[in-house]
Design a protein around this motif. Structure first.
Motif, short mmCIF file in Angstrom:
data_model
loop_
_atom_site.label_atom_id
_atom_site.label_comp_id
_atom_site.label_asym_id
_atom_site.label_seq_id
_atom_site.Cartn_x
_atom_site.Cartn_y
_atom_site.Cartn_z
N ARG A 125 -15.10 24.70 76.13
CA ARG A 125 -14.78 25.12 74.24
C ARG A 125 -14.91 23.58 73.60
NH1 ARG A 125 -12.58 29.60 73.96
NH2 ARG A 125 -14.42 30.50 74.78
N PRO A 126 -13.21 23.02 73.93
CA PRO A 126 -13.57 21.58 72.88
C PRO A 126 -14.12 20.52 73.38
CG PRO A 126 -10.83 22.99 73.76
CD PRO A 126 -11.93 23.53 74.95
N TYR A 127 -14.66 20.44 74.31
CA TYR A 127 -15.89 19.74 74.98
C TYR A 127 -17.12 19.77 74.29
CZ TYR A 127 -18.87 17.51 78.16
OH TYR A 127 -20.08 16.83 78.78
N LEU A 128 -17.47 20.97 74.39
CA LEU A 128 -18.93 21.93 73.96
C LEU A 128 -18.78 21.32 72.31
CD1 LEU A 128 -20.24 24.25 76.33
CD2 LEU A 128 -20.39 21.61 76.04
N THR A 129 -17.78 21.66 71.77
CA THR A 129 -17.31 21.57 70.35
C THR A 129 -17.91 20.43 70.30
OG1 THR A 129 -15.74 23.84 70.07
CG2 THR A 129 -16.28 22.04 68.91
N THR A 130 -17.23 19.70 70.84
CA THR A 130 -17.10 18.53 70.23
C THR A 130 -18.15 17.54 70.29
OG1 THR A 130 -15.55 17.72 70.68
CG2 THR A 130 -16.01 16.18 70.67
N ARG A 131 -19.48 18.00 71.01
CA ARG A 131 -20.64 17.08 71.34
C ARG A 131 -21.31 18.15 70.36
NH1 ARG A 131 -22.20 15.55 77.63
NH2 ARG A 131 -23.80 14.75 76.04
N PHE A 132 -21.07 19.30 70.25
CA PHE A 132 -23.10 19.75 69.25
C PHE A 132 -22.08 19.76 67.76
CE2 PHE A 132 -22.99 23.60 72.86
CZ PHE A 132 -24.84 23.54 72.41
N TYR A 133 -21.45 19.11 67.67
CA TYR A 133 -20.85 18.97 66.48
C TYR A 133 -20.46 16.98 66.16
CZ TYR A 133 -20.38 23.49 65.86
OH TYR A 133 -20.77 25.71 65.73
N THR A 134 -20.84 16.77 66.98
CA THR A 134 -20.10 15.47 66.16
C THR A 134 -21.46 14.19 66.98
OG1 THR A 134 -19.42 14.68 68.65
CG2 THR A 134 -17.98 15.35 67.09
N ALA A 135 -22.37 14.89 67.60
CA ALA A 135 -23.74 13.97 68.00
C ALA A 135 -23.11 12.83 69.14
CB ALA A 135 -24.91 13.55 67.10
#
Length: 398
Positions: free
Chosen positions: A215-225
């Motif tokens: 979840r932290p990995y995908l959160t970072t990818r979705f919200y930082t570009a």
């Protein structure tokens, strides 16, 4: 691309070799089983032609073409002393220039040479490679079978494969004083990158159902570009919780850490609250390691493993159409723009050198910001026509 054809009830193969159209007749009748058999042989022939290993006599020993192509080979051997072979010269060219190339670029050129270019041109003297040879080679690349069952490499992939051929021939032409056969051969037109972002509702569903450890990995990818290499190469020393920033300074490419893709890709990305919370949670798992996102052994993540073991199963579970993980980057851009963030700021967060690139790529996903949906014109018309009706009514009343 060659074909199986019929004449007077008998089948023959129709294909091109060294710019010559070849028709080799058989005694097989025109039946589905015979067509299937010949088609398999034809595919092997064309694959060997592409690789530069085709021996005409091995397939068509009694053909008149055997002597024709044998004479061609003998004449070519006679000229080999004029200039070095492409194989020899390309190795010299590669060794002289690789010091100035990034690791990823060096890997790409080496792969293109070894897998495609050298099998086709390696034995030929550089001064005797012709424009027709290059065009035929390029055409054959568009016929290579792919793993998904389709045929033909993409225009972008073909252009990439041709880069070392073009550069090496250009250098050889300068050194040995002949005109490069690559002159005036233009790159294939490449379709625009497909932008297929997720909606905010889809993002929230994905983050709700993904494995806790990702979840932290995908959160970072979705919200930082962040790009895949930037995310997989992120080290804890580049995460500043006090300033709530992620410093993009390096990228993981082909298993090796390297500089960012471009100068503008070196940037500081502010952490939104979801990203801040996600990275705090991730720090509990990997804070004692060098890499922010890593496997159980502390090694960097591999995109194929993440895609096959986490990403694809998750999309299937949620019944969402498949999109590459890279669409998380596009999603961040479209969400920012739709929320009303300044396009200059979005461009900087994306690592784009030119804000026009950002607008051109993502404008249609932010109609309220860019006014490219016709709503501004509609509002103007409504205002004008409303005022006109009001004036007319006042005129009638008076």
């Amino acid at each position: 691309m060659g074909s199986i054809r019929e004449r007077r009830g008998l089948l023959f193969m129709d294909f091109r070799y060294r710019g010559v159209r070849c028709r080799e007749y058989t005694k097989l009748s025109d039946k589905p089983a015979n067509r299937k058999r010949l088609q398999a042989i034809l595919e092997r022939v064309e694959a060997e032609i592409l690789l530069g290993t085709f021996d005409y006599a091995a397939y068509f020993a009694n053909s008149d073409r055997v002597a024709q192509f044998r004479d061609h080979d003998e004449r070519r051997v006679q000229f080999q002393s004029d200039t070095p072979t492409f194989s020899d010269f390309s190795e010299l060219w590669f060794s002289e220039n690789e010091i100035g190339w990034k690791h990823s670029y060096r890997i790409t050129l080496r792969s293109s040479l070894d897998k495609h270019v050298l099998p086709a041109f390696g034995a030929q003297p550089v001064s005797h490679i012709t424009r027709a040879d290059i065009l035929a080679f390029r055409a054959n690349l568009a016929k290579i079978p792919r793993n998904d069952g389709s045929t033909g490499l993409s225009p972008a992939r073909i252009n990439t494969i041709l880069v070392p051929l073009r550069l090496a021939l250009s250098e050889a032409a300068d050194r040995f004083e002949f005109e490069s056969p690559y002159k005036n051969i233009k790159s294939l037109k490449v379709p625009k990158t497909k932008v297929d972002p997720f909606t905010l509702d889809e993002v929230l569903r994905i983050l709700t159902h993904v494995r806790d450890d990702f979840r932290p990995y995908l959160t970072t990818r979705f919200y930082t570009a962040m790009r895949t290499g930037e995310c997989h190469g992120l080290k804890w020393k580049y995460v500043d919780f006090d300033r709530r920033e992620i410093m993009v300074r390096e990228s993981l490419v082909a298993g090796e850490m390297t500089d960012t893709k471009t100068d503008s890709s070196t940037r500081d990305i502010p952490m939104s609250q979801p990203v801040f919370d996600a990275l705090k949670e991730q720090h509990k798992r990997t804070g004692d390691r060098e890499w922010v996102f890593c496997n159980g052994e502390g090694k960097q993540l591999q995109i194929n493993n993440v895609s096959n073991r986490v990403w694809k199963p998750l999309l299937r579970l949620l019944d969402l159409p498949y999109r590459r993980l890279y669409q998380t980057r596009h999603t961040a851009a479209t969400l920012w723009l739709a929320a009303g963030e300044n396009v200059l700021w979005v461009s900087e967060m994306m690592g784009h050198a030119d804000p026009h690139v950002t607008l051109q790529k993502y404008a249609k996903y932010a109609p309220d910001l860019t006014r490219r949906d016709g709503s501004a014109f509609e509002a103007l018309l409504a205002q004008k026509t409303g005022n006109q009706r009001q004036d007319d009514q006042q005129g009638e009343d008076s």
